[in-house]
Design a protein around this motif. Sequence first.
Motif, PDB file in Angstrom:
ATOM      1  N   ARG A  35     -23.032  13.451  -2.421  1.00 49.70           N
ATOM      2  CA  ARG A  35     -24.086  12.638  -3.038  1.00 49.70           C
ATOM      3  C   ARG A  35     -25.094  13.447  -3.841  1.00 49.70           C
ATOM      4  NH1 ARG A  35     -22.259  10.186   1.570  1.00 49.70           N
ATOM      5  NH2 ARG A  35     -22.234   7.899   1.583  1.00 49.70           N
ATOM      6  N   ILE A  36     -24.905  14.770  -3.940  1.00 46.22           N
ATOM      7  CA  ILE A  36     -25.853  15.632  -4.649  1.00 46.22           C
ATOM      8  C   ILE A  36     -25.101  16.577  -5.583  1.00 46.22           C
ATOM      9  CG2 ILE A  36     -27.505  15.529  -2.732  1.00 46.22           C
ATOM     10  CD1 ILE A  36     -26.614  18.398  -2.010  1.00 46.22           C
ATOM     11  N   GLY A  37     -25.870  17.435  -6.275  1.00 47.40           N
ATOM     12  CA  GLY A  37     -25.258  18.458  -7.099  1.00 47.40           C
ATOM     13  C   GLY A  37     -25.003  19.722  -6.313  1.00 47.40           C
ATOM     14  N   THR A  38     -26.063  20.504  -6.049  1.00 44.31           N
ATOM     15  CA  THR A  38     -25.945  21.763  -5.316  1.00 44.31           C
ATOM     16  C   THR A  38     -26.957  21.786  -4.182  1.00 44.31           C
ATOM     17  OG1 THR A  38     -25.302  22.911  -7.351  1.00 44.31           O
ATOM     18  CG2 THR A  38     -26.013  24.288  -5.509  1.00 44.31           C
ATOM     19  N   TRP A  39     -26.502  22.209  -3.002  1.00 48.46           N
ATOM     20  CA  TRP A  39     -27.371  22.351  -1.834  1.00 48.46           C
ATOM     21  C   TRP A  39     -27.686  23.833  -1.675  1.00 48.46           C
ATOM     22  CZ3 TRP A  39     -26.057  19.742   3.532  1.00 48.46           C
ATOM     23  CH2 TRP A  39     -27.154  19.904   4.403  1.00 48.46           C
TER      24      TRP A  39
END
Length: 327
Positions: A216-220
């Motif tokens: 659900r995101i780009g980069t963690w």
Amino acid sequence: MRIAVTGSIATDHLTVFPGRFRDQLVPDQLDHISLSFLADTLEVRRGGVAANIAVGLARLALTPVLVGAAGRDFADYAAWLENNGVGTASVRVSADLHTARFMCTTDADHNQIATFYAGAMAEARHISLATVAQRTGTPDLVVIAPNDPEAMLRHTDECRRLGIPFAADPSQQLARLDREETRRLVTGARFLFTNAYEAALLLRRIGWNREEVLARIGTWITTLGAEGARLEARDGRAKHVPALPSPAPADPTGVGDAFRSGFLAASARGLPAATAARLGCALATLVLETVGTQEYKIVPADLLRRIAETYGPDETAALVPLLTDLP
């Protein structure tokens, strides 16, 4: 690239306890702790997560817009920020409340016990990003840093509605957020910032496993203290970036904020995430070696030398244009 940084603006009261917190804890008395630490020093400094990140971005030649709420005592701080390249026209100034206070004690092992008084920060929920965009132009990225929880949720929802990319940095406020609120703050973020403890807490709060968050995101980006940082992408790839060593650590307050400044500044110039994390680690070490979250100085030649010693010539070459162009 124009970055708007939303979040806390505060005054830091930093004290140092020469002993170790762990030595004062009695295992069978933890249900009713009553402790007082005699501090050797007190430093009163400018701070607040959003202000710290914005100052770091300005030191790296960006023109950040600071978005938050401060108190009636903000005039001197505002003047200092403007003189250091941080725009404050989008800061709401309370007529009644004082600027937030961060009161922190650090022990001999660099462990910290802190209290945060919100003060005027509670009024940040009344700030509209649409109004900020009309005043300063639509930002290319909005950082949602720790703030009044209602403000964080409002700003995140506005970013989605306005189509503005955002970075989620819930950190200290995870303790105040429920499952649905945590999901609202994270879903759709280009970047998600946590430290190792916050990463574990976020997974508990959000009710998704790591793979479900990454989908659900780009980069963690997870900071790991002396171990550096871990980068995790949506495709499941992970990379570890070691820290820049420090021979003389002084105070860890604000280290994570400096990392974010370096990472975001490098990302704004189109550098890969791993390279951005190396600059983040380098700025974090500068803050670690300084008392006060905004008191560090960037000396490009010296910083490039240290980066080369830690990461090698290729990474140094990638960062030379960014650092050597600093005013």
